[in-house]
Design a protein around this motif. Sequence first.
Motif, PDB file in Angstrom:
ATOM      1  N   ASN A   1      -0.014  -1.314   0.632  1.00 17.41           N
ATOM      2  CA  ASN A   1      -0.904  -1.931  -0.356  1.00 17.41           C
ATOM      3  C   ASN A   1      -1.835  -0.911  -0.989  1.00 17.41           C
ATOM      4  O   ASN A   1      -2.157  -0.979  -2.161  1.00 17.41           O
ATOM      5  CB  ASN A   1      -1.761  -3.012   0.308  1.00 17.41           C
ATOM      6  N   PHE A   2      -2.287   0.058  -0.186  1.00 21.84           N
ATOM      7  CA  PHE A   2      -3.225   1.044  -0.695  1.00 21.84           C
ATOM      8  C   PHE A   2      -2.587   1.933  -1.751  1.00 21.84           C
ATOM      9  O   PHE A   2      -3.236   2.483  -2.593  1.00 21.84           O
ATOM     10  CB  PHE A   2      -3.749   1.908   0.474  1.00 21.84           C
TER      11      PHE A   2
ATOM     12  N   LEU B   1      -9.513  -1.818   8.501  1.00 19.60           N
ATOM     13  CA  LEU B   1      -9.307  -3.177   7.997  1.00 19.60           C
ATOM     14  C   LEU B   1      -8.594  -4.038   9.044  1.00 19.60           C
ATOM     15  O   LEU B   1      -8.871  -5.223   9.180  1.00 19.60           O
ATOM     16  CB  LEU B   1      -8.505  -3.156   6.691  1.00 19.60           C
TER      17      LEU B   1
ATOM     18  N   THR C   1      -7.745  -9.394   3.088  1.00 18.59           N
ATOM     19  CA  THR C   1      -7.805  -9.176   1.636  1.00 18.59           C
ATOM     20  C   THR C   1      -7.073  -7.884   1.274  1.00 18.59           C
ATOM     21  O   THR C   1      -6.864  -7.024   2.113  1.00 18.59           O
ATOM     22  CB  THR C   1      -9.265  -9.021   1.164  1.00 18.59           C
ATOM     23  N   LEU C   2      -6.724  -7.768  -0.001  1.00 18.39           N
ATOM     24  CA  LEU C   2      -6.031  -6.568  -0.461  1.00 18.39           C
ATOM     25  C   LEU C   2      -7.050  -5.517  -0.889  1.00 18.39           C
ATOM     26  O   LEU C   2      -8.173  -5.859  -1.277  1.00 18.39           O
ATOM     27  CB  LEU C   2      -5.138  -6.923  -1.642  1.00 18.39           C
ATOM     28  N   PRO C   3      -6.674  -4.256  -0.843  1.00 19.86           N
ATOM     29  CA  PRO C   3      -7.621  -3.191  -1.230  1.00 19.86           C
ATOM     30  C   PRO C   3      -8.097  -3.308  -2.668  1.00 19.86           C
ATOM     31  O   PRO C   3      -9.177  -2.837  -3.001  1.00 19.86           O
ATOM     32  CB  PRO C   3      -6.805  -1.914  -1.044  1.00 19.86           C
ATOM     33  N   ASP C   4      -7.284  -3.954  -3.522  1.00 14.87           N
ATOM     34  CA  ASP C   4      -7.689  -4.057  -4.926  1.00 14.87           C
ATOM     35  C   ASP C   4      -8.485  -5.320  -5.231  1.00 14.87           C
ATOM     36  O   ASP C   4      -8.851  -5.549  -6.381  1.00 14.87           O
ATOM     37  CB  ASP C   4      -6.449  -4.002  -5.832  1.00 14.87           C
ATOM     38  N   ASP C   5      -8.727  -6.153  -4.231  1.00 18.14           N
ATOM     39  CA  ASP C   5      -9.540  -7.352  -4.474  1.00 18.14           C
ATOM     40  C   ASP C   5     -10.976  -6.944  -4.783  1.00 18.14           C
ATOM     41  O   ASP C   5     -11.506  -5.995  -4.192  1.00 18.14           O
ATOM     42  CB  ASP C   5      -9.529  -8.265  -3.244  1.00 18.14           C
TER      43      ASP C   5
ATOM     44  N   MET D   1       0.076  -2.858   5.168  1.00 17.92           N
ATOM     45  CA  MET D   1      -1.270  -2.619   4.632  1.00 17.92           C
ATOM     46  C   MET D   1      -1.352  -1.250   3.959  1.00 17.92           C
ATOM     47  O   MET D   1      -1.895  -1.102   2.880  1.00 17.92           O
ATOM     48  CB  MET D   1      -2.290  -2.729   5.767  1.00 17.92           C
TER      49      MET D   1
ATOM     50  N   LYS E   1     -11.502  -5.182 -13.355  1.00 19.03           N
ATOM     51  CA  LYS E   1     -11.090  -5.372 -11.964  1.00 19.03           C
ATOM     52  C   LYS E   1     -11.349  -4.138 -11.107  1.00 19.03           C
ATOM     53  O   LYS E   1     -11.008  -4.112  -9.931  1.00 19.03           O
ATOM     54  CB  LYS E   1      -9.596  -5.717 -11.906  1.00 19.03           C
TER      55      LYS E   1
ATOM     56  N   ILE F   1      -9.215  -8.121   8.346  1.00 17.68           N
ATOM     57  CA  ILE F   1      -9.421  -8.501   6.950  1.00 17.68           C
ATOM     58  C   ILE F   1      -8.068  -8.644   6.271  1.00 17.68           C
ATOM     59  O   ILE F   1      -7.255  -7.716   6.280  1.00 17.68           O
ATOM     60  CB  ILE F   1     -10.279  -7.450   6.219  1.00 17.68           C
TER      61      ILE F   1
ATOM     62  N   THR G   1      -0.789  -1.185  -5.140  1.00 17.94           N
ATOM     63  CA  THR G   1      -1.310  -2.349  -5.840  1.00 17.94           C
ATOM     64  C   THR G   1      -2.379  -2.013  -6.888  1.00 17.94           C
ATOM     65  O   THR G   1      -3.132  -2.874  -7.305  1.00 17.94           O
ATOM     66  CB  THR G   1      -1.917  -3.358  -4.844  1.00 17.94           C
ATOM     67  N   ARG G   2      -2.464  -0.789  -7.366  1.00 21.78           N
ATOM     68  CA  ARG G   2      -3.447  -0.461  -8.397  1.00 21.78           C
ATOM     69  C   ARG G   2      -3.143  -1.253  -9.669  1.00 21.78           C
ATOM     70  O   ARG G   2      -2.071  -1.152 -10.245  1.00 21.78           O
ATOM     71  CB  ARG G   2      -3.412   1.037  -8.694  1.00 21.78           C
ATOM     72  N   ARG G   3      -4.122  -2.068 -10.086  1.00 23.02           N
ATOM     73  CA  ARG G   3      -3.875  -2.893 -11.270  1.00 23.02           C
ATOM     74  C   ARG G   3      -3.991  -2.050 -12.525  1.00 23.02           C
ATOM     75  O   ARG G   3      -4.671  -1.042 -12.558  1.00 23.02           O
ATOM     76  CB  ARG G   3      -4.880  -4.028 -11.312  1.00 23.02           C
TER      77      ARG G   3
END
Lengths: 313, 247
Positions: free
Chosen positions: A4-5, B117, B124-128, A1, A261, B122, A8-10
């Motif tokens: 991910n922080f 989280l 979901t991803l942080p960017d959702d 997790m 987004k 949860i 995953t920045r789009r």
Amino acid sequence: MALNFICTRRTVRYRFIFYSLWTLLFIGLGWVSNREEAAHFVGAVGLWYEPVLAGLVCGLLAGLLGLYMIWKRIVFVSLAITQGAGFGIFLSFLMASFWGVSLEHSPLSFLAGLAMAIATTFLFVSFRRSKKYADEVLVGLIYVISSGLIVLIGDRIAEGKHAIDNLLFGNAVAVTSDSLGLLVAIAAVIFALHWLFRREFLYSSADTEFMQVSGVRVDAWLTLLYLTLTIGITISMKTLGSLPVFALMVIPPFIALKKAKSPVEAVLLSVFVGGVIPPLGYYFSFLYSFPTGASMILAGFLFLMASWLESAF
Amino acid sequence: MSETLLTLDHLVIGYPGRSLSAPLALQIPVGVGVGVIGANGSGKSTLVKTLAGLIPPLSGSYQWGAGAHFGYVPQEDQISPLFPLTVRDLLKMGYHRSLSRLKPSSQDFVAAATEVLEQMQISTLPDDLFRELSRGQRQRILIARALMGHPSVLLLDEPYSALDDSFRGKLWESFAEWKVRKNFSYVIIEHDLNRVINQVDWVILLGPKETLFGPKAQVITQESLSRAYGAKLHLHEEDGEIQVHFL
């Protein structure tokens, strides 16, 4: 997790490429359809670089500020503010005519417009807080009364119809080095404030109650936000005219928000599209001898078509 | 004598020209769960919004204990879908005081967000995008946001309507643990009586003619609930838990 922080920045890269290609396509089409004038445009860079630069700065500003107009559902307030500012400018013209001086290129007319724009904004904010009237009623009243008074005063001042046209559609060639310098300085301050207080502005706009309970002085932050909106709108209107500024406050944010987004993506794309539209409008205006303000609105419409195409795919 | 969480001094809530309660005067100790119950329109949300500082009292006053800082979970998400806010943005909203102005994020934020989280289960991803989540996921994110600031008091306005039973149970367990370990307190509105009365220590019961408040055992009776809800009901205990059935 935790990973991910970080990872995953789009990105908005593909949207930037898409709208950059559209810009190049429009420039290319202009070049192909009117090669002689296009070559003349490139050769006359000394003639147009200041107005184009001013348009670009206004577009960047409107791209940023327009997002808040849409997020706060106060799009038409920008129209009321521009008319309020216009009324202030015309009032200063009228008063100057009594003294027998001209204010057409004086910063005093801008300050008069700004004062009236700020008054309009605070009138709107206090009416909104009282919740006694629908927003639309006040916005409509300010717009109609200001517009009527502008025409009346326009009939009595020396600048007359010419000044009204400039106010509505701008005057591309009238941008001086001084006014460009003032515009760039004000825009730089507004961008700096919006970057420094990005979280306060965004979060207070998005969820006022939560931020208030968290101990944030929401009223103060929103007042500062409205102040930047008012100043940005007034200086842009003085440069480009009322209707092009209104178009720039709506079209780039609308395009950016369609598929955004994240808030960062929305801001970047809105500012980018906002910055591209005015120079493109000047380009069309030069090539086809169109009125500049209307040309910008046309360029905005072409980008809207591009966004529909983007949505289709 | 334990510390005081909240003192109400003849507090009257409502809107100009329309009061929604009799004067409320009470002291609530730190480290308790307070349930605000009553029929629809009795002023439950108004009371919590007043205590949160969002609505001024009509008269009287309230005073939170020293050092109380709040997390707030609204009844429904107030956030317009026009905002393309991500889960990360929502969590930053709850953590904004600890974030640097100059940096977009921090390791402390990442650690706090990851922990909260996981607590909220949860996936979901942080960017959702927040607006694209299901209602239940959104409610979990709103609770997570409120917990990001490590509040000493959590104000919850019907937070459970879209949450499943097993998650609700786990959340109550967490609240009970924090009450003991962190002196944590919460004030919760819940329209489902059976859901709330077994999980709180104190009750504020808002009725059309009277407002009762105090430790749960003193306030919750068949008669008081019948008067407040204007309906016949049956109150009994089952496996050590109070159960209310409207007749």
